[in-house]
Design a protein around this motif. Structure first.
Motif, PDB file in Angstrom:
ATOM      1  N   TYR A  63       0.845  -1.200   0.000  1.00 44.33           N
ATOM      2  CA  TYR A  63       0.000   0.000   0.000  1.00 44.33           C
ATOM      3  C   TYR A  63       0.878   1.247   0.000  1.00 44.33           C
ATOM      4  CZ  TYR A  63      -3.743   3.279   1.086  1.00 44.33           C
ATOM      5  OH  TYR A  63      -4.654   4.296   1.011  1.00 44.33           O
ATOM      6  N   GLY A  64       0.517   2.187  -0.850  1.00 44.95           N
ATOM      7  CA  GLY A  64       1.219   3.468  -0.855  1.00 44.95           C
ATOM      8  C   GLY A  64       0.495   4.466  -1.737  1.00 44.95           C
ATOM      9  N   ARG A  65       0.530   5.711  -1.330  1.00 46.43           N
ATOM     10  CA  ARG A  65      -0.033   6.803  -2.122  1.00 46.43           C
ATOM     11  C   ARG A  65       1.004   7.926  -2.166  1.00 46.43           C
ATOM     12  NH1 ARG A  65      -2.639   3.049  -2.894  1.00 46.43           N
ATOM     13  NH2 ARG A  65      -4.900   2.739  -2.704  1.00 46.43           N
ATOM     14  N   ILE A  66       1.420   8.287  -3.372  1.00 46.13           N
ATOM     15  CA  ILE A  66       2.436   9.325  -3.552  1.00 46.13           C
ATOM     16  C   ILE A  66       1.849  10.437  -4.412  1.00 46.13           C
ATOM     17  CG2 ILE A  66       4.703   9.879  -4.508  1.00 46.13           C
ATOM     18  CD1 ILE A  66       5.520   6.971  -3.936  1.00 46.13           C
ATOM     19  N   ILE A  93       3.414   2.948 -12.955  1.00 44.19           N
ATOM     20  CA  ILE A  93       3.441   1.655 -13.645  1.00 44.19           C
ATOM     21  C   ILE A  93       4.146   0.610 -12.780  1.00 44.19           C
ATOM     22  CG2 ILE A  93       4.390   0.423 -15.637  1.00 44.19           C
ATOM     23  CD1 ILE A  93       3.992   3.081 -17.218  1.00 44.19           C
ATOM     24  N   GLU A  94       5.306   0.969 -12.247  1.00 47.91           N
ATOM     25  CA  GLU A  94       6.083   0.011 -11.452  1.00 47.91           C
ATOM     26  C   GLU A  94       5.430  -0.291 -10.103  1.00 47.91           C
ATOM     27  OE1 GLU A  94      10.132   1.327 -11.121  1.00 47.91           O
ATOM     28  OE2 GLU A  94      10.468   1.248 -13.287  1.00 47.91           O
ATOM     29  N   GLY A  95       4.654   0.661  -9.588  1.00 46.29           N
ATOM     30  CA  GLY A  95       4.037   0.462  -8.279  1.00 46.29           C
ATOM     31  C   GLY A  95       2.690  -0.219  -8.323  1.00 46.29           C
ATOM     32  N   VAL A 151       0.379   6.632  -7.777  1.00 45.22           N
ATOM     33  CA  VAL A 151       1.219   7.826  -7.867  1.00 45.22           C
ATOM     34  C   VAL A 151       0.538   8.841  -8.787  1.00 45.22           C
ATOM     35  CG1 VAL A 151       3.555   8.682  -8.261  1.00 45.22           C
ATOM     36  CG2 VAL A 151       3.208   6.271  -7.670  1.00 45.22           C
ATOM     37  N   ASN A 152       0.351  10.041  -8.282  1.00 42.82           N
ATOM     38  CA  ASN A 152      -0.362  11.077  -9.016  1.00 42.82           C
ATOM     39  C   ASN A 152       0.367  12.411  -8.906  1.00 42.82           C
ATOM     40  OD1 ASN A 152      -3.022   9.666  -9.784  1.00 42.82           O
ATOM     41  ND2 ASN A 152      -2.858   9.225  -7.595  1.00 42.82           N
ATOM     42  N   SER A 153      -0.110  13.386  -9.661  1.00 43.22           N
ATOM     43  CA  SER A 153       0.479  14.724  -9.627  1.00 43.22           C
ATOM     44  C   SER A 153      -0.593  15.779  -9.417  1.00 43.22           C
ATOM     45  CB  SER A 153       1.222  15.024 -10.934  1.00 43.22           C
ATOM     46  OG  SER A 153       2.382  14.224 -11.051  1.00 43.22           O
ATOM     47  N   LEU A 154      -0.234  16.801  -8.678  1.00 43.82           N
ATOM     48  CA  LEU A 154      -1.115  17.926  -8.403  1.00 43.82           C
ATOM     49  C   LEU A 154      -0.480  19.204  -8.947  1.00 43.82           C
ATOM     50  CD1 LEU A 154      -3.474  19.354  -6.905  1.00 43.82           C
ATOM     51  CD2 LEU A 154      -2.051  19.273  -4.840  1.00 43.82           C
ATOM     52  N   ALA A 205      -4.476  11.273  -2.591  1.00 48.94           N
ATOM     53  CA  ALA A 205      -3.803  10.508  -1.534  1.00 48.94           C
ATOM     54  C   ALA A 205      -4.709   9.480  -0.877  1.00 48.94           C
ATOM     55  CB  ALA A 205      -3.277  11.476  -0.462  1.00 48.94           C
ATOM     56  N   ALA A 206      -5.967   9.457  -1.256  1.00 47.58           N
ATOM     57  CA  ALA A 206      -6.949   8.606  -0.591  1.00 47.58           C
ATOM     58  C   ALA A 206      -6.814   7.139  -0.997  1.00 47.58           C
ATOM     59  CB  ALA A 206      -8.356   9.093  -0.919  1.00 47.58           C
ATOM     60  N   GLU A 207      -7.460   6.278  -0.236  1.00 47.07           N
ATOM     61  CA  GLU A 207      -7.439   4.841  -0.548  1.00 47.07           C
ATOM     62  C   GLU A 207      -7.988   4.566  -1.936  1.00 47.07           C
ATOM     63  OE1 GLU A 207      -8.872   0.566   1.415  1.00 47.07           O
ATOM     64  OE2 GLU A 207      -9.020   2.433   2.557  1.00 47.07           O
ATOM     65  N   ASP A 208      -9.028   5.303  -2.337  1.00 49.48           N
ATOM     66  CA  ASP A 208      -9.645   5.104  -3.653  1.00 49.48           C
ATOM     67  C   ASP A 208      -9.053   6.027  -4.717  1.00 49.48           C
ATOM     68  OD1 ASP A 208     -11.356   3.106  -2.731  1.00 49.48           O
ATOM     69  OD2 ASP A 208     -12.873   4.561  -2.105  1.00 49.48           O
ATOM     70  N   ALA A 209      -7.842   6.492  -4.501  1.00 53.68           N
ATOM     71  CA  ALA A 209      -7.199   7.415  -5.449  1.00 53.68           C
ATOM     72  C   ALA A 209      -7.048   6.778  -6.826  1.00 53.68           C
ATOM     73  CB  ALA A 209      -5.826   7.817  -4.929  1.00 53.68           C
ATOM     74  N   PRO A 210      -7.049   7.611  -7.865  1.00 47.11           N
ATOM     75  CA  PRO A 210      -6.668   7.102  -9.185  1.00 47.11           C
ATOM     76  C   PRO A 210      -5.167   6.873  -9.196  1.00 47.11           C
ATOM     77  CG  PRO A 210      -6.869   9.476  -9.266  1.00 47.11           C
ATOM     78  CD  PRO A 210      -7.290   9.055  -7.869  1.00 47.11           C
ATOM     79  N   THR A 211      -4.610   6.583 -10.348  1.00 47.06           N
ATOM     80  CA  THR A 211      -3.158   6.575 -10.484  1.00 47.06           C
ATOM     81  C   THR A 211      -2.810   7.122 -11.858  1.00 47.06           C
ATOM     82  OG1 THR A 211      -1.145   5.266 -10.045  1.00 47.06           O
ATOM     83  CG2 THR A 211      -2.844   4.230 -11.425  1.00 47.06           C
ATOM     84  N   ARG A 212      -1.649   7.790 -11.938  1.00 54.28           N
ATOM     85  CA  ARG A 212      -1.187   8.472 -13.155  1.00 54.28           C
ATOM     86  C   ARG A 212      -2.107   9.620 -13.540  1.00 54.28           C
ATOM     87  NH1 ARG A 212      -0.372   5.216 -18.126  1.00 54.28           N
ATOM     88  NH2 ARG A 212       1.052   6.874 -18.702  1.00 54.28           N
TER      89      ARG A 212
END
Length: 303
Positions: A144-147, A181-183, A190-193, A227-234
């Motif tokens: 588990y991780g959110r970046i 992709i790797e995570g 991993v997302n960007s703001l 950063a949430a549990e249901d976050a998207p990625t990329r």
């Protein structure tokens, strides 16, 4: 459905003021235990003081939350590793990393010293790399991780006098793309703001009326979602003044002109077609570009 972070541990860099402070306070308010990291330097990166981080920690504690202060420079991997170890020793896990630390050294490219270019790259890009590298083994082991990376419209679209800042901020998007992709198999998202807000970093860029409209707290909802549990990625979310958008790096349908001697002339003639955004896609990975080009080539060579 409410977003909460009970049981989660978050590290927020550059959290002594501005956006980072708002991020730390919001995460703590929703149940996260927070490492408030801040070197305490000036806007250009000079100096250091623990006062700002300690003040935010006190705010969180006064509100009933849990937080610890850390003064590591994100450019120092050993110090970053010690910060992550501090979080592990205190709470036993790290679930969320918000890479927010940054500096500005704005000048036109013609007048900019290379040292100013390198330092901005080091703080924004390598600072995020150092933090990601330090938490990555923990997140993969946890499953588990959110970046969250902090990019910028200056990186996505450019801004006069910010070649160093823009280059660093766009580089963070590239880092996000591959880490996501790797995570994926480890449930690391991993997302960007891309924030627009009135902070110490941006106060000289906007007139007073705009500064009043662009509150740093307005950006926080996008960070919480990423950063949430249901976050998207990329995902690249843009936020400011209560408005939210998504930015995408896309690929047009393009054309095939072959590899003849006249390929440059044919490309020049058909450049408008190449740039036509009708039917553009958001590739799943970098291999999509090569696949699209090979598909066009095979179709034309077989016809």
């Amino acid at each position: 459905m409410s977003i909460d972070f009970k049981g989660r541990v978050a590290i927020v860099t550059g959290a002594g003021g501005g956006l980072g402070r708002e991020h730390a306070l919001a995460l703590a308010k929703r149940g996260a235990r927070v490492v408030v990291n801040d070197l305490g330097g000036a806007r250009d990166g000079s100096g250091a003081s623990s006062a700002a981080a300690l003040a935010v920690v006190e705010e969180i504690r006064q509100a009933g939350g849990e937080a610890i202060a850390n003064g590591a420079s994100v450019t120092d991997f050993d110090a970053v590793q010690a910060m992550v170890n501090q979080a592990m020793e205190t709470w036993g896990r790290v679930d969320i990393l918000v890479n927010n630390a940054g500096i500005l050294r704005d000048k036109s490219f013609a007048k900019m010293e290379l040292d100013d270019f390198k330092l901005v790259m080091d703080v924004h890009l390598m600072g995020a790399v150092n933090c990601c590298k330090a938490v990555w083994p923990i997140m993969t082991t946890q499953g588990y991780g959110r970046i969250v990376m902090t990019t910028s419209s200056s990186g996505l679209y450019g801004n006069f006098g910010q070649s160093n800042y823009g280059a660093a901020k766009m580089a963070l998007v590239g880092l996000m793309q591959t880490l996501a992709i790797e995570g994926a198999k480890y449930n690391i998202r991993v997302n960007s703001l891309a924030p627009t807000a009135a902070t110490r970093m941006t106060e000289s860029l906007f007139p007073e009326a705009m500064l009043q409209a662009l509150q740093a707290s307005d950006v926080v909802p996008a960070m919480l979602v990423l950063a949430a549990e249901d976050a998207p990625t990329r995902a690249i979310l843009c936020a400011g003044a209560g408005g939210f958008e998504a930015a995408h790096i896309t690929l047009t349908q393009g054309v095939w002109v072959g590899r003849g001697d006249d390929a440059p002339e044919l490309l020049a003639q058909r450049l408008a077609e190449v740039r036509d955004r009708d039917g553009e896609t958001v590739p799943e990975s970098g291999t999509a570009q090569g696949h699209a080009e090979l598909t066009k080539a095979m179709a034309n060579l077989q016809s």
